[in-house]
Design a protein around this motif. Structure first.
Motif, PDB file in Angstrom:
ATOM      1  N   SER A 100       8.661  14.256 -11.530  1.00 17.60           N
ATOM      2  CA  SER A 100       8.916  12.787 -11.416  1.00 17.60           C
ATOM      3  C   SER A 100       8.740  12.375 -12.995  1.00 17.60           C
ATOM      4  O   SER A 100       8.010  12.645 -13.523  1.00 17.60           O
ATOM      5  N   SER A 101       9.653  11.250 -13.022  1.00 25.06           N
ATOM      6  CA  SER A 101       9.864  10.710 -14.572  1.00 25.06           C
ATOM      7  C   SER A 101       8.596   9.708 -14.607  1.00 25.06           C
ATOM      8  O   SER A 101       8.355   9.383 -15.708  1.00 25.06           O
ATOM      9  N   GLY A 102       8.033   9.544 -13.567  1.00 24.35           N
ATOM     10  CA  GLY A 102       6.807   8.617 -13.524  1.00 24.35           C
ATOM     11  C   GLY A 102       5.408   9.394 -13.909  1.00 24.35           C
ATOM     12  O   GLY A 102       4.525   9.053 -13.727  1.00 24.35           O
ATOM     13  N   TYR A 103       5.608  10.663 -13.990  1.00 22.96           N
ATOM     14  CA  TYR A 103       4.378  11.464 -14.273  1.00 22.96           C
ATOM     15  C   TYR A 103       3.668  11.086 -15.517  1.00 22.96           C
ATOM     16  O   TYR A 103       4.064  10.868 -16.629  1.00 22.96           O
ATOM     17  N   LEU A 104       2.196  10.853 -15.403  1.00 19.48           N
ATOM     18  CA  LEU A 104       1.547  10.450 -16.642  1.00 19.48           C
ATOM     19  C   LEU A 104       0.998  11.680 -17.405  1.00 19.48           C
ATOM     20  O   LEU A 104       0.300  11.247 -18.408  1.00 19.48           O
ATOM     21  N   GLY A 105       0.973  12.972 -17.103  1.00 20.06           N
ATOM     22  CA  GLY A 105       0.965  13.859 -17.849  1.00 20.06           C
ATOM     23  C   GLY A 105      -0.397  14.447 -17.760  1.00 20.06           C
ATOM     24  O   GLY A 105      -0.822  15.215 -18.577  1.00 20.06           O
ATOM     25  N   LYS A 106      -1.056  14.215 -16.900  1.00 22.16           N
ATOM     26  CA  LYS A 106      -2.488  14.828 -16.503  1.00 22.16           C
ATOM     27  C   LYS A 106      -2.275  15.721 -15.352  1.00 22.16           C
ATOM     28  O   LYS A 106      -1.512  16.739 -15.532  1.00 22.16           O
ATOM     29  N   ASP A 107      -3.214  15.561 -14.353  1.00 25.31           N
ATOM     30  CA  ASP A 107      -3.234  16.588 -13.326  1.00 25.31           C
ATOM     31  C   ASP A 107      -1.707  16.650 -12.810  1.00 25.31           C
ATOM     32  O   ASP A 107      -1.306  15.599 -12.318  1.00 25.31           O
ATOM     33  N   ASP A 108      -1.390  17.919 -12.655  1.00 28.79           N
ATOM     34  CA  ASP A 108       0.154  18.044 -12.026  1.00 28.79           C
ATOM     35  C   ASP A 108      -0.202  18.641 -10.424  1.00 28.79           C
ATOM     36  O   ASP A 108      -0.130  19.746 -10.244  1.00 28.79           O
ATOM     37  N   ILE A 109      -0.410  17.740  -9.478  1.00 27.05           N
ATOM     38  CA  ILE A 109      -0.854  17.945  -8.332  1.00 27.05           C
ATOM     39  C   ILE A 109       0.209  18.174  -7.248  1.00 27.05           C
ATOM     40  O   ILE A 109       0.190  18.917  -6.251  1.00 27.05           O
ATOM     41  N   PHE A 110       1.224  17.222  -7.345  1.00 26.31           N
ATOM     42  CA  PHE A 110       2.266  17.348  -6.214  1.00 26.31           C
ATOM     43  C   PHE A 110       3.634  17.558  -6.721  1.00 26.31           C
ATOM     44  O   PHE A 110       3.957  18.016  -7.956  1.00 26.31           O
ATOM     45  N   TYR A 111       4.651  18.106  -5.847  1.00 27.77           N
ATOM     46  CA  TYR A 111       5.900  18.658  -6.321  1.00 27.77           C
ATOM     47  C   TYR A 111       6.939  18.041  -5.184  1.00 27.77           C
ATOM     48  O   TYR A 111       6.537  17.820  -4.018  1.00 27.77           O
ATOM     49  N   SER A 112       7.994  17.714  -5.610  1.00 30.22           N
ATOM     50  CA  SER A 112       8.933  17.524  -4.888  1.00 30.22           C
ATOM     51  C   SER A 112       9.734  18.699  -4.185  1.00 30.22           C
ATOM     52  O   SER A 112      10.373  19.472  -4.626  1.00 30.22           O
ATOM     53  N   VAL A 113       9.578  18.802  -2.760  1.00 29.88           N
ATOM     54  CA  VAL A 113       9.922  19.956  -2.020  1.00 29.88           C
ATOM     55  C   VAL A 113      11.404  20.051  -1.832  1.00 29.88           C
ATOM     56  O   VAL A 113      11.938  21.027  -2.136  1.00 29.88           O
ATOM     57  N   ASP A 114      12.146  18.959  -1.530  1.00 27.08           N
ATOM     58  CA  ASP A 114      13.634  19.147  -1.593  1.00 27.08           C
ATOM     59  C   ASP A 114      14.458  18.478  -2.674  1.00 27.08           C
ATOM     60  O   ASP A 114      15.600  18.179  -2.742  1.00 27.08           O
ATOM     61  N   GLY A 115      13.680  18.323  -3.950  1.00 24.96           N
ATOM     62  CA  GLY A 115      14.237  17.352  -4.914  1.00 24.96           C
ATOM     63  C   GLY A 115      13.910  15.798  -4.941  1.00 24.96           C
ATOM     64  O   GLY A 115      13.756  15.263  -3.974  1.00 24.96           O
ATOM     65  N   LEU A 132       0.902  -1.253   0.058  1.00 29.07           N
ATOM     66  CA  LEU A 132       0.057  -0.121  -0.055  1.00 29.07           C
ATOM     67  C   LEU A 132       0.819   1.374  -0.029  1.00 29.07           C
ATOM     68  O   LEU A 132       0.512   2.167  -0.621  1.00 29.07           O
ATOM     69  N   MET A 133       1.918   1.060   0.852  1.00 26.00           N
ATOM     70  CA  MET A 133       3.094   2.492   0.606  1.00 26.00           C
ATOM     71  C   MET A 133       3.474   2.668  -0.518  1.00 26.00           C
ATOM     72  O   MET A 133       3.557   3.746  -1.159  1.00 26.00           O
ATOM     73  N   ALA A 134       3.921   1.499  -1.165  1.00 27.01           N
ATOM     74  CA  ALA A 134       4.408   1.623  -2.452  1.00 27.01           C
ATOM     75  C   ALA A 134       3.369   2.219  -3.479  1.00 27.01           C
ATOM     76  O   ALA A 134       3.629   2.957  -4.374  1.00 27.01           O
ATOM     77  N   GLY A 135       2.053   1.765  -3.356  1.00 31.40           N
ATOM     78  CA  GLY A 135       1.079   2.376  -4.274  1.00 31.40           C
ATOM     79  C   GLY A 135       0.743   3.838  -4.017  1.00 31.40           C
ATOM     80  O   GLY A 135       0.429   4.593  -4.838  1.00 31.40           O
ATOM     81  N   ILE A 136       1.041   4.326  -2.739  1.00 33.91           N
ATOM     82  CA  ILE A 136       1.022   5.838  -2.559  1.00 33.91           C
ATOM     83  C   ILE A 136       2.078   6.486  -3.230  1.00 33.91           C
ATOM     84  O   ILE A 136       2.042   7.555  -3.791  1.00 33.91           O
ATOM     85  N   ARG A 137       3.237   5.850  -3.160  1.00 27.07           N
ATOM     86  CA  ARG A 137       4.367   6.673  -3.746  1.00 27.07           C
ATOM     87  C   ARG A 137       4.191   6.600  -5.241  1.00 27.07           C
ATOM     88  O   ARG A 137       4.490   7.702  -5.762  1.00 27.07           O
ATOM     89  N   ARG A 138       3.494   5.591  -5.949  1.00 18.97           N
ATOM     90  CA  ARG A 138       3.516   5.655  -7.319  1.00 18.97           C
ATOM     91  C   ARG A 138       2.381   6.624  -7.765  1.00 18.97           C
ATOM     92  O   ARG A 138       2.439   7.169  -8.708  1.00 18.97           O
ATOM     93  N   GLU A 139       1.568   6.766  -6.965  1.00 22.51           N
ATOM     94  CA  GLU A 139       0.391   7.621  -7.171  1.00 22.51           C
ATOM     95  C   GLU A 139       0.831   8.970  -7.112  1.00 22.51           C
ATOM     96  O   GLU A 139       0.660   9.858  -7.939  1.00 22.51           O
ATOM     97  N   ILE A 140       1.668   9.480  -5.999  1.00 22.13           N
ATOM     98  CA  ILE A 140       2.306  10.796  -5.903  1.00 22.13           C
ATOM     99  C   ILE A 140       3.250  10.740  -7.301  1.00 22.13           C
ATOM    100  O   ILE A 140       3.072  12.173  -7.909  1.00 22.13           O
ATOM    101  N   HIS A 141       4.000  10.060  -7.761  1.00 27.18           N
ATOM    102  CA  HIS A 141       4.799  10.173  -8.880  1.00 27.18           C
ATOM    103  C   HIS A 141       3.952  10.472 -10.213  1.00 27.18           C
ATOM    104  O   HIS A 141       4.603  11.152 -11.094  1.00 27.18           O
ATOM    105  N   HIS A 142       2.851   9.694 -10.330  1.00 23.55           N
ATOM    106  CA  HIS A 142       2.098   9.840 -11.570  1.00 23.55           C
ATOM    107  C   HIS A 142       1.408  11.211 -11.738  1.00 23.55           C
ATOM    108  O   HIS A 142       1.035  11.581 -12.797  1.00 23.55           O
ATOM    109  N   PHE A 143       1.236  11.876 -10.465  1.00 22.00           N
ATOM    110  CA  PHE A 143       0.384  13.070 -10.674  1.00 22.00           C
ATOM    111  C   PHE A 143       1.695  14.250 -10.309  1.00 22.00           C
ATOM    112  O   PHE A 143       1.348  15.306  -9.599  1.00 22.00           O
TER     113      PHE A 143
END
Length: 87
Positions: free
Chosen positions: A63-78, A48-59
């Motif tokens: 992230s290189s895992g970005y799906l190109g849809k909604d851009d909701i999250f950002y990496s605070v410290d890189g 479940l934790m891996a799924g949460i990380r994946r979801e953050i990267h998808h949005f």
């Protein structure tokens, strides 16, 4: 995608947004996990934790895992530091 953590009431992304809102808009993964556990009443497994990380990267366009849809999250410290915020 609806999830089992909230019996389909929220998407995974909505759940992460709610957790980050409750945490002041940014937090490390460990705090995000704890807040999701508090919200849902479910103890998170490694999967479940891996799924949460994946979801953050998808949005996150950070992230290189970005799906190109909604851009909701950002990496605070890189990328790789494990701290995420709401755009």
């Amino acid at each position: 995608m609806r999830n089992t953590l909230t019996n389909g009431e929220m998407t995974n992304a909505e759940l992460v947004v709610k957790a980050l809102q409750n945490l002041g808009g940014q937090a490390p993964y460990s705090e995000i996990y704890r807040e999701i556990e508090r919200i849902t009443g479910v103890s998170l497994t490694d999967g479940l934790m891996a799924g949460i990380r994946r979801e953050i990267h998808h949005f996150s366009s950070d992230s290189s895992g970005y799906l190109g849809k909604d851009d909701i999250f950002y990496s605070v410290d890189g990328i790789g530091k494990g701290v995420w915020g709401l755009r």
